[in-house]
Write an enzyme that holds these catalytic residues in place. Structure first.
Site: not given
Ligand code: AKB
Length: 328
Positions: A26, A67, A157
């Site tokens: 994106q 990569d 994440y």
């Molecule tokens: C997500 O929603 O995981 C990302 C972010 C806020 O880092 N867009």
């Protein structure tokens, strides 16, 4: 092949050899043309792995397969292309990360450490690597979240973002590697759809409003999150890259553009498409959103490198509707 574009005298002084890792995503897909316009088409090398790169990127400058999990390949590319600046944009986002936590760790952490290790050996001048509001968690103050605060995320994440932020500080102190990072909120853009994030609804809603005049949102109506429009996101990246290092007192900065709930963006869209209807079916992403801040204090970015976003909810919505209604 030589790709030409007009460069100003200032461009030539600031010349860099830039590698963009994750150019098909994106942000990467808009960052590459933006950088090529500023630093010259030949000086911005776009890399991808699985997702095909957009034609505009393939036709306007160098493109290679890369990569970041293969350290030898990174070395070869740094050497052959004489790289001095890196934008590392490749990442598994929050929602996908919860479905595939091990993959999120492997891609997000091993990719980053390979880039840091290779960079310190090749005298890379600057690395820009985005962190995220996902670095915060349910124990962080949710309103006007400060730059320095509790970082106890509950998503994989988010965990990779906190670990990455610590690595950025570590490599800077130990090796003098100049890595700079901004904690991005949800990014709204009209060119490439985001994939696998919790804030993706704020882009999907525009496509569905224009195409079908209805949207089912995966967050609750009153869930508020910090967001930013793509032109401000791109500006933040260049501004931080070009900031005078002697003015930067940290490696990682909060930045934000606006904050709104799903209900508020729907109401703004209705001003242009009165027939638009929205309903809410919150899924597992609601819990992720509930663990993130509602609004962000970005005063340190404003003080130390003059961060100053241009778009709010009203101007962003108008621009998105103008662009997408022409295209769709
Ligand atoms: C997500 O929603 O995981 C990302 C972010 C806020 O880092 N867009």
């Amino acid at each position: 092949m030589i790709y030409t574009n007009k460069l100003t005298f200032q461009n030539l002084i600031n010349m860099r050899r830039i590698l963009v890792i994750g150019a098909a995503g994106q942000i990467g897909s808009e960052l590459v043309p933006f950088l090529r316009n500023k630093y010259g088409n030949d000086n911005v090398i776009a890399t991808g792995r699985k997702t095909p790169l957009p034609d505009v990127i393939k036709k306007s400058g160098p493109v290679i397969y890369l990569d970041a999990l293969e350290r030898n390949t990174l070395s070869r590319v740094f050497y052959e292309y004489d790289i001095d600046t890196i934008f590392h944009m490749a990442s598994i986002l929050s929602a996908t990360g919860e479905k595939m936590p091990q993959t999120a760790w492997d891609i997000n952490m091993n990719g980053l450490i390979n880039i840091l290790e290779t960079s310190r050996r090749y005298n890379i001048k600057t690395i820009v690597w985005p962190s995220s509001i996902a670095a915060f968690g349910p124990t962080t103050p949710r309103e006007n979240t400060p730059n320095t605060t509790v970082l106890q995320p509950t998503t994989m994440y988010g965990i990779t973002k906190v670990a990455g932020e610590l690595l950025a500080e570590y490599y800077y102190k130990k090796y003098g590697l100049d890595i700079r990072s901004m904690r991005l909120p949800g990014i709204i853009s009209s060119e490439t759809l985001p994939g696998g994030g919790t804030t993706d609804y704020a882009v999907e809603i525009f496509y569905e409003a224009i195409k079908n005049m209805k949207y089912t949102c995966f967050l609750k109506e009153n869930t508020v999150l910090p967001m930013m429009y793509m032109p401000d996101c791109l500006k933040s990246m260049i501004d931080l890259l070009e900031a005078d290092n002697s003015k930067l007192k940290r490696r990682v900065y909060n930045i934000t553009g606006m904050s709104f709930s799903a209900g508020e963006i729907a109401a703004e869209i209705k001003k242009y498409i009165p027939q638009f209807e929205i309903d809410y079916k919150p899924d597992f992403r609601e819990e992720i959103a509930d663990s993130w801040p509602k609004s962000i204090d970005d005063s340190l970015a404003r003080e130390e490198w003059n961060w100053n976003p241009s778009y709010d909810l009203a101007s962003m919505t108008k621009d998105m509707i103008d662009i997408l209604s022409k295209r769709l």
